[in-house]
Design a protein around this motif. Structure first.
Motif, PDB file in Angstrom:
ATOM      1  N   LEU A 141       0.740  -1.346  -0.068  1.00  0.00           N
ATOM      2  CA  LEU A 141       0.066   0.062   0.079  1.00  0.00           C
ATOM      3  C   LEU A 141       0.934   1.043  -0.108  1.00  0.00           C
ATOM      4  CD1 LEU A 141      -2.734  -1.010   2.555  1.00  0.00           C
ATOM      5  CD2 LEU A 141      -3.074  -0.785  -0.099  1.00  0.00           C
ATOM      6  N   VAL A 142       2.034   1.020   0.645  1.00  0.00           N
ATOM      7  CA  VAL A 142       2.868   2.521   0.830  1.00  0.00           C
ATOM      8  C   VAL A 142       3.483   2.654  -0.365  1.00  0.00           C
ATOM      9  CG1 VAL A 142       4.761   3.270   1.668  1.00  0.00           C
ATOM     10  CG2 VAL A 142       2.876   2.081   3.272  1.00  0.00           C
ATOM     11  N   ASN A 143       4.126   1.517  -1.156  1.00  0.00           N
ATOM     12  CA  ASN A 143       4.936   1.771  -2.211  1.00  0.00           C
ATOM     13  C   ASN A 143       4.827   0.279  -3.179  1.00  0.00           C
ATOM     14  OD1 ASN A 143       6.629   2.893  -4.070  1.00  0.00           O
ATOM     15  ND2 ASN A 143       8.523   3.070  -2.867  1.00  0.00           N
ATOM     16  N   PHE A 144       3.963   0.275  -3.920  1.00  0.00           N
ATOM     17  CA  PHE A 144       3.729  -0.894  -4.427  1.00  0.00           C
ATOM     18  C   PHE A 144       4.749  -0.862  -5.881  1.00  0.00           C
ATOM     19  CE2 PHE A 144       1.927  -3.402  -8.033  1.00  0.00           C
ATOM     20  CZ  PHE A 144       1.371  -4.571  -7.347  1.00  0.00           C
ATOM     21  N   GLY A 145       4.722   0.182  -6.368  1.00  0.00           N
ATOM     22  CA  GLY A 145       5.347   0.339  -7.581  1.00  0.00           C
ATOM     23  C   GLY A 145       6.817  -0.310  -7.608  1.00  0.00           C
ATOM     24  N   ASP A 146       7.580   0.376  -6.425  1.00  0.00           N
ATOM     25  CA  ASP A 146       8.870  -0.058  -6.438  1.00  0.00           C
ATOM     26  C   ASP A 146       9.149  -1.597  -6.008  1.00  0.00           C
ATOM     27  OD1 ASP A 146       9.758   2.430  -6.756  1.00  0.00           O
ATOM     28  OD2 ASP A 146      10.083   2.917  -4.724  1.00  0.00           O
ATOM     29  N   LEU A 147       8.144  -2.025  -5.083  1.00  0.00           N
ATOM     30  CA  LEU A 147       8.157  -3.477  -4.768  1.00  0.00           C
ATOM     31  C   LEU A 147       7.880  -4.320  -5.827  1.00  0.00           C
ATOM     32  CD1 LEU A 147       6.037  -3.391  -1.292  1.00  0.00           C
ATOM     33  CD2 LEU A 147       8.477  -3.909  -1.676  1.00  0.00           C
ATOM     34  N   TRP A 148       6.924  -3.748  -6.758  1.00  0.00           N
ATOM     35  CA  TRP A 148       6.614  -4.592  -8.232  1.00  0.00           C
ATOM     36  C   TRP A 148       7.881  -4.501  -9.090  1.00  0.00           C
ATOM     37  CZ3 TRP A 148       3.515  -8.302  -9.160  1.00  0.00           C
ATOM     38  CH2 TRP A 148       3.302  -8.554 -10.555  1.00  0.00           C
ATOM     39  N   VAL A 149       8.943  -3.524  -9.152  1.00  0.00           N
ATOM     40  CA  VAL A 149       9.738  -3.643  -9.883  1.00  0.00           C
ATOM     41  C   VAL A 149      10.842  -4.619  -9.015  1.00  0.00           C
ATOM     42  CG1 VAL A 149      11.923  -2.315 -10.495  1.00  0.00           C
ATOM     43  CG2 VAL A 149       9.685  -1.120 -10.864  1.00  0.00           C
ATOM     44  N   GLN A 150      11.083  -4.554  -8.009  1.00  0.00           N
ATOM     45  CA  GLN A 150      12.228  -5.449  -7.148  1.00  0.00           C
ATOM     46  C   GLN A 150      11.691  -6.827  -7.479  1.00  0.00           C
ATOM     47  OE1 GLN A 150      12.310  -4.004  -2.995  1.00  0.00           O
ATOM     48  NE2 GLN A 150      12.763  -1.731  -3.630  1.00  0.00           N
ATOM     49  N   PHE A 151      10.387  -7.103  -7.245  1.00  0.00           N
ATOM     50  CA  PHE A 151      10.015  -8.562  -7.754  1.00  0.00           C
ATOM     51  C   PHE A 151      10.352  -9.078  -8.858  1.00  0.00           C
ATOM     52  CE2 PHE A 151       6.716 -11.051  -9.663  1.00  0.00           C
ATOM     53  CZ  PHE A 151       6.775 -12.187  -9.161  1.00  0.00           C
ATOM     54  N   HIS A 152      10.453  -8.105 -10.016  1.00  0.00           N
ATOM     55  CA  HIS A 152      10.578  -8.635 -11.184  1.00  0.00           C
ATOM     56  C   HIS A 152      12.238  -8.746 -11.264  1.00  0.00           C
ATOM     57  CE1 HIS A 152       6.636  -7.518 -12.500  1.00  0.00           C
ATOM     58  NE2 HIS A 152       6.802  -8.056 -13.610  1.00  0.00           N
ATOM     59  N   GLU A 153      12.806  -7.741 -10.568  1.00  0.00           N
ATOM     60  CA  GLU A 153      14.435  -8.088 -10.618  1.00  0.00           C
ATOM     61  C   GLU A 153      14.982  -9.369  -9.973  1.00  0.00           C
ATOM     62  OE1 GLU A 153      15.543  -3.318 -10.645  1.00  0.00           O
ATOM     63  OE2 GLU A 153      15.458  -4.210  -8.928  1.00  0.00           O
ATOM     64  N   VAL A 154      14.105  -9.804  -8.809  1.00  0.00           N
ATOM     65  CA  VAL A 154      14.593 -11.100  -8.423  1.00  0.00           C
ATOM     66  C   VAL A 154      14.007 -12.222  -8.996  1.00  0.00           C
ATOM     67  CG1 VAL A 154      14.120 -12.316  -6.079  1.00  0.00           C
ATOM     68  CG2 VAL A 154      14.649  -9.703  -6.051  1.00  0.00           C
ATOM     69  N   MET A 173      -2.995  -4.929 -21.496  1.00  0.00           N
ATOM     70  CA  MET A 173      -3.921  -5.787 -21.026  1.00  0.00           C
ATOM     71  C   MET A 173      -3.734  -5.822 -19.462  1.00  0.00           C
ATOM     72  SD  MET A 173      -3.713  -8.906 -23.678  1.00  0.00           S
ATOM     73  CE  MET A 173      -4.771  -9.760 -22.839  1.00  0.00           C
ATOM     74  N   PHE A 174      -2.451  -5.963 -18.942  1.00  0.00           N
ATOM     75  CA  PHE A 174      -2.230  -5.981 -17.286  1.00  0.00           C
ATOM     76  C   PHE A 174      -1.439  -4.859 -16.921  1.00  0.00           C
ATOM     77  CE2 PHE A 174      -2.798 -10.241 -19.313  1.00  0.00           C
ATOM     78  CZ  PHE A 174      -4.122 -10.619 -19.030  1.00  0.00           C
ATOM     79  N   PRO A 175      -2.017  -3.897 -16.861  1.00  0.00           N
ATOM     80  CA  PRO A 175      -1.258  -2.682 -16.257  1.00  0.00           C
ATOM     81  C   PRO A 175      -0.820  -2.786 -14.643  1.00  0.00           C
ATOM     82  CG  PRO A 175      -3.577  -2.045 -16.481  1.00  0.00           C
ATOM     83  CD  PRO A 175      -3.480  -3.245 -17.046  1.00  0.00           C
ATOM     84  N   GLU A 176       0.190  -2.145 -14.375  1.00  0.00           N
ATOM     85  CA  GLU A 176       0.552  -2.066 -12.927  1.00  0.00           C
ATOM     86  C   GLU A 176      -0.679  -2.158 -11.925  1.00  0.00           C
ATOM     87  OE1 GLU A 176       3.038   0.761  -9.918  1.00  0.00           O
ATOM     88  OE2 GLU A 176       4.271  -0.288 -11.736  1.00  0.00           O
ATOM     89  N   PRO A 177      -1.840  -1.241 -12.177  1.00  0.00           N
ATOM     90  CA  PRO A 177      -2.663  -1.118 -10.979  1.00  0.00           C
ATOM     91  C   PRO A 177      -3.629  -2.660 -11.236  1.00  0.00           C
ATOM     92  CG  PRO A 177      -2.549   0.820 -12.454  1.00  0.00           C
ATOM     93  CD  PRO A 177      -1.848  -0.142 -13.054  1.00  0.00           C
ATOM     94  N   PHE A 178      -3.647  -3.282 -12.047  1.00  0.00           N
ATOM     95  CA  PHE A 178      -4.147  -4.539 -11.940  1.00  0.00           C
ATOM     96  C   PHE A 178      -3.586  -5.430 -11.172  1.00  0.00           C
ATOM     97  CE2 PHE A 178      -4.035  -9.244 -13.563  1.00  0.00           C
ATOM     98  CZ  PHE A 178      -5.039  -9.384 -13.554  1.00  0.00           C
TER      99      PHE A 178
END
Length: 223
Positions: A141-154, A173-178
């Motif tokens: 909730l605080v910073n989903f965007g950065d966590l989402w990028v870090q998930f992909h990098e890992v 079709m599947f943007p980040e908010p989805f």
């Protein structure tokens, strides 16, 4: 692990979740495809994850011609995604086999005290699950965007996941908010399972505490 991977597996195969994203984020307008075409593509993707097919092929009709929905780069990325999905499936299968084996052995071979111990362990496990989901959920909730990028990098060893939302259909079709919504869905489903297990375990322990010991019943009968 069992509850989380079960939730992820359910989400991967829940076509209503896909359609929710298409409607909420106006994907037909972004892609130029109809909702029916998008739903069919989602069904093909789901089937792809559950098959031995190596490469994802999705054909759509535009301007009267059949064309590939995804580029070679997107298809290559989906191969990586499929490996990750199948890993989740494997972890779920192993976790389920362990939990069922442990529970059956405890129920068949143990006496009442170990069964109470099993129920208490389930309570602790449920509580740990709730705490973990709460911690990760707060971070999302605080910073989903950065966590989402870090998930992909890992999770991935290449940069195929770095797609262009102006041209690549997959990210359209599947943007980040989805994915934020999907993560919330998985978290809530995991919490629901944990609460159900805790409720059953707590009820069992409460009923056991309320029962009169057999020795006391014998005394009452003799008296």
């Amino acid at each position: 692990m069992l509850l989380f991977t079960t939730s992820v597996r359910y989400a991967v195969n829940e076509l209503r979740l896909y359609e929710y994203g298409f409607r909420r984020y106006d994907v037909p307008a972004v892609t130029g495809l109809s909702l029916e075409q998008l739903n069919e593509a989602a069904r093909t993707i789901k089937d792809y994850f559950n098959s031995d097919q190596e490469t994802l092929y999705v054909q759509v009709e535009q301007d009267g011609q059949e064309t590939a929905l995804f580029s070679p780069k997107e298809r290559a990325h989906m191969q990586d995604v499929k490996e990750l999905v199948r890993l989740v499936y494997w972890v779920q299968d192993v976790s389920l086999a362990y939990v069922l084996s442990y529970t059956v052995l405890a129920y068949v071979w143990a006496r009442e005290a170990p069964l109470r111990s099993l129920a208490r362990g389930a309570l602790w496990g449920g509580g740990l699950t709730l705490g973990t989901v709460a911690f990760l959920g707060l971070g999302s909730l605080v910073n989903f965007g950065d966590l989402w990028v870090q998930f992909h990098e890992v999770a991935f060893t290449n940069d195929l996941w770095q797609l262009d939302p102006r041209t690549d259909r997959l990210i359209q079709m599947f943007p980040e908010p989805f994915w934020r919504d999907a993560t919330l869905f998985v978290g809530l489903l995991t919490v629901a399972q944990a609460l159900a297990i805790m409720a059953v375990s707590g009820l069992y322990l409460r009923l056991r505490r309320s029962k009169v010991p057999r020795s006391r019943l014998r005394e009452l009968a003799l008296g």
